[in-house]
Design a protein around this motif. Structure first.
Motif, PDB file in Angstrom:
ATOM      1  N   GLY A  63       0.813  -1.220   0.000  1.00  0.00           N
ATOM      2  CA  GLY A  63       0.000   0.000   0.000  1.00  0.00           C
ATOM      3  C   GLY A  63       0.841   1.262   0.000  1.00  0.00           C
ATOM      4  O   GLY A  63       0.541   2.222  -0.729  1.00  0.00           O
ATOM      5  N   LEU A  64       1.905   1.272   0.804  1.00  0.00           N
ATOM      6  CA  LEU A  64       2.804   2.424   0.834  1.00  0.00           C
ATOM      7  C   LEU A  64       3.498   2.612  -0.513  1.00  0.00           C
ATOM      8  O   LEU A  64       3.677   3.745  -0.973  1.00  0.00           O
ATOM      9  CB  LEU A  64       3.842   2.262   1.947  1.00  0.00           C
ATOM     10  N   SER A  65       3.864   1.511  -1.146  1.00  0.00           N
ATOM     11  CA  SER A  65       4.503   1.606  -2.460  1.00  0.00           C
ATOM     12  C   SER A  65       3.539   2.123  -3.520  1.00  0.00           C
ATOM     13  O   SER A  65       3.937   2.891  -4.402  1.00  0.00           O
ATOM     14  CB  SER A  65       5.059   0.233  -2.870  1.00  0.00           C
ATOM     15  N   ILE A  66       2.287   1.721  -3.422  1.00  0.00           N
ATOM     16  CA  ILE A  66       1.276   2.245  -4.352  1.00  0.00           C
ATOM     17  C   ILE A  66       1.084   3.748  -4.125  1.00  0.00           C
ATOM     18  O   ILE A  66       0.996   4.524  -5.082  1.00  0.00           O
ATOM     19  CB  ILE A  66      -0.049   1.474  -4.205  1.00  0.00           C
ATOM     20  N   ALA A  67       1.040   4.154  -2.861  1.00  0.00           N
ATOM     21  CA  ALA A  67       0.923   5.583  -2.546  1.00  0.00           C
ATOM     22  C   ALA A  67       2.133   6.341  -3.086  1.00  0.00           C
ATOM     23  O   ALA A  67       2.002   7.431  -3.659  1.00  0.00           O
ATOM     24  CB  ALA A  67       0.781   5.788  -1.037  1.00  0.00           C
ATOM     25  N   PHE A  68       3.335   5.752  -2.922  1.00  0.00           N
ATOM     26  CA  PHE A  68       4.544   6.378  -3.453  1.00  0.00           C
ATOM     27  C   PHE A  68       4.436   6.551  -4.965  1.00  0.00           C
ATOM     28  O   PHE A  68       4.689   7.627  -5.497  1.00  0.00           O
ATOM     29  CB  PHE A  68       5.794   5.553  -3.123  1.00  0.00           C
ATOM     30  N   LEU A  69       4.098   5.469  -5.664  1.00  0.00           N
ATOM     31  CA  LEU A  69       4.034   5.531  -7.124  1.00  0.00           C
ATOM     32  C   LEU A  69       3.022   6.576  -7.585  1.00  0.00           C
ATOM     33  O   LEU A  69       3.282   7.333  -8.527  1.00  0.00           O
ATOM     34  CB  LEU A  69       3.709   4.157  -7.706  1.00  0.00           C
ATOM     35  N   THR A  70       1.905   6.659  -6.904  1.00  0.00           N
ATOM     36  CA  THR A  70       0.889   7.661  -7.238  1.00  0.00           C
ATOM     37  C   THR A  70       1.448   9.075  -7.061  1.00  0.00           C
ATOM     38  O   THR A  70       1.339   9.913  -7.966  1.00  0.00           O
ATOM     39  CB  THR A  70      -0.360   7.468  -6.362  1.00  0.00           C
ATOM     40  N   CYS A  71       2.050   9.342  -5.919  1.00  0.00           N
ATOM     41  CA  CYS A  71       2.632  10.673  -5.661  1.00  0.00           C
ATOM     42  C   CYS A  71       3.765  10.985  -6.628  1.00  0.00           C
ATOM     43  O   CYS A  71       3.901  12.122  -7.097  1.00  0.00           O
ATOM     44  CB  CYS A  71       3.136  10.767  -4.224  1.00  0.00           C
ATOM     45  N   TYR A  72       4.582   9.982  -6.921  1.00  0.00           N
ATOM     46  CA  TYR A  72       5.700  10.150  -7.845  1.00  0.00           C
ATOM     47  C   TYR A  72       5.198  10.562  -9.229  1.00  0.00           C
ATOM     48  O   TYR A  72       5.723  11.491  -9.844  1.00  0.00           O
ATOM     49  CB  TYR A  72       6.498   8.847  -7.927  1.00  0.00           C
ATOM     50  N   LEU A  73       4.185   9.863  -9.712  1.00  0.00           N
ATOM     51  CA  LEU A  73       3.645  10.169 -11.042  1.00  0.00           C
ATOM     52  C   LEU A  73       2.986  11.547 -11.072  1.00  0.00           C
ATOM     53  O   LEU A  73       3.146  12.299 -12.048  1.00  0.00           O
ATOM     54  CB  LEU A  73       2.663   9.086 -11.479  1.00  0.00           C
ATOM     55  N   ILE A  74       2.266  11.904 -10.018  1.00  0.00           N
ATOM     56  CA  ILE A  74       1.652  13.236  -9.943  1.00  0.00           C
ATOM     57  C   ILE A  74       2.730  14.310  -9.950  1.00  0.00           C
ATOM     58  O   ILE A  74       2.639  15.292 -10.702  1.00  0.00           O
ATOM     59  CB  ILE A  74       0.760  13.364  -8.690  1.00  0.00           C
ATOM     60  N   TYR A  75       3.761  14.114  -9.127  1.00  0.00           N
ATOM     61  CA  TYR A  75       4.845  15.102  -9.063  1.00  0.00           C
ATOM     62  C   TYR A  75       5.485  15.302 -10.434  1.00  0.00           C
ATOM     63  O   TYR A  75       5.675  16.439 -10.885  1.00  0.00           O
ATOM     64  CB  TYR A  75       5.903  14.671  -8.043  1.00  0.00           C
ATOM     65  N   HIS A  76       5.845  14.214 -11.090  1.00  0.00           N
ATOM     66  CA  HIS A  76       6.538  14.346 -12.369  1.00  0.00           C
ATOM     67  C   HIS A  76       5.618  14.802 -13.493  1.00  0.00           C
ATOM     68  O   HIS A  76       6.083  15.424 -14.447  1.00  0.00           O
ATOM     69  CB  HIS A  76       7.275  13.058 -12.708  1.00  0.00           C
ATOM     70  N   TYR A  77       4.336  14.571 -13.376  1.00  0.00           N
ATOM     71  CA  TYR A  77       3.394  15.091 -14.358  1.00  0.00           C
ATOM     72  C   TYR A  77       3.346  16.621 -14.279  1.00  0.00           C
ATOM     73  O   TYR A  77       3.370  17.308 -15.306  1.00  0.00           O
ATOM     74  CB  TYR A  77       1.996  14.508 -14.126  1.00  0.00           C
ATOM     75  N   TYR A  78       3.302  17.164 -13.074  1.00  0.00           N
ATOM     76  CA  TYR A  78       3.171  18.612 -12.896  1.00  0.00           C
ATOM     77  C   TYR A  78       4.511  19.336 -12.845  1.00  0.00           C
ATOM     78  O   TYR A  78       4.602  20.493 -13.253  1.00  0.00           O
ATOM     79  CB  TYR A  78       2.377  18.933 -11.627  1.00  0.00           C
ATOM     80  N   HIS A  79       5.539  18.688 -12.360  1.00  0.00           N
ATOM     81  CA  HIS A  79       6.818  19.371 -12.164  1.00  0.00           C
ATOM     82  C   HIS A  79       7.857  19.008 -13.203  1.00  0.00           C
ATOM     83  O   HIS A  79       8.716  19.817 -13.530  1.00  0.00           O
ATOM     84  CB  HIS A  79       7.359  19.060 -10.759  1.00  0.00           C
ATOM     85  N   GLY A  80       7.813  17.792 -13.695  1.00  0.00           N
ATOM     86  CA  GLY A  80       8.853  17.330 -14.612  1.00  0.00           C
ATOM     87  C   GLY A  80      10.061  16.856 -13.836  1.00  0.00           C
ATOM     88  O   GLY A  80      10.012  16.653 -12.631  1.00  0.00           O
ATOM     89  N   ALA A  81      11.163  16.714 -14.549  1.00  0.00           N
ATOM     90  CA  ALA A  81      12.396  16.220 -13.928  1.00  0.00           C
ATOM     91  C   ALA A  81      13.092  17.336 -13.160  1.00  0.00           C
ATOM     92  O   ALA A  81      13.003  18.514 -13.517  1.00  0.00           O
ATOM     93  CB  ALA A  81      13.324  15.663 -14.995  1.00  0.00           C
ATOM     94  N   THR A  82      13.777  16.952 -12.120  1.00  0.00           N
ATOM     95  CA  THR A  82      14.610  17.884 -11.359  1.00  0.00           C
ATOM     96  C   THR A  82      16.060  17.550 -11.678  1.00  0.00           C
ATOM     97  O   THR A  82      16.536  16.466 -11.347  1.00  0.00           O
ATOM     98  CB  THR A  82      14.367  17.742  -9.841  1.00  0.00           C
ATOM     99  N   PRO A  83      16.777  18.458 -12.340  1.00  0.00           N
ATOM    100  CA  PRO A  83      18.157  18.143 -12.719  1.00  0.00           C
ATOM    101  C   PRO A  83      19.087  18.127 -11.498  1.00  0.00           C
ATOM    102  O   PRO A  83      18.897  18.893 -10.547  1.00  0.00           O
ATOM    103  CB  PRO A  83      18.534  19.290 -13.669  1.00  0.00           C
TER     104      PRO A  83
END
Length: 141
Positions: A45-65
């Motif tokens: 469950g924590l990993s699913i929450a991580f993946l969800t947050c990760y995808l949301i972050y990168h959708y809105y923010h993109g990569a951080t160099p």
């Protein structure tokens, strides 16, 4: 909560995932199958929450160099590369491991998890390291 808060949340989710993986490992070694099941389901469950947050972050923010061009750069990318490859490989393996456990196919479950557990633990720990390297330890000076 804002999108900029998600990397810290992701690192926390990774750290918690590692803790529950460890608790699950200890539980099964002590013969506590019911506790092991719950610890591992929480880790999933924590990993699913991580993946969800990760995808949301990168959708809105993109990569951080990565901001530095010194000795820390190859160290960072070595950790990030192994982290990313293993995370991709782990995803289907986690689903198979959970499926086999929930359907009582424990021999298949154990065969997968002998390799999956250390790999998943590594991904969780290195996720936290990547966060600290990118956002705290190696920021531009």
């Amino acid at each position: 909560m804002q999108v900029k808060d998600l990397p810290a949340i992701n690192a926390s989710l990774n750290a918690l995932t590692f803790c529950f993986l460890l608790f699950g490992y200890i539980s099964i070694k002590r013969g506590r199958q019911d506790l092991h099941k719950w610890m591992m389901l929480i880790a999933v469950g924590l990993s699913i929450a991580f993946l969800t947050c990760y995808l949301i972050y990168h959708y809105y923010h993109g990569a951080t160099p990565f901001p530095r061009h010194d000795w820390s750069r190859p160290v960072y990318f070595s950790i990030l590369t192994t982290h990313t490859i293993l995370a991709i490989v782990n995803l289907p393996a986690i689903f198979f491991a959970v499926y086999y456990a929930l359907t009582g196919q424990f021999r298949k479950h154990t065969r997968i998890t002998k390799l999956l557990w250390p790999s998943w633990a590594y991904v969780s720990i290195t996720g936290v390291l990547v966060y600290f390297m990118l956002y705290h330890w190696f920021t531009k000076t």
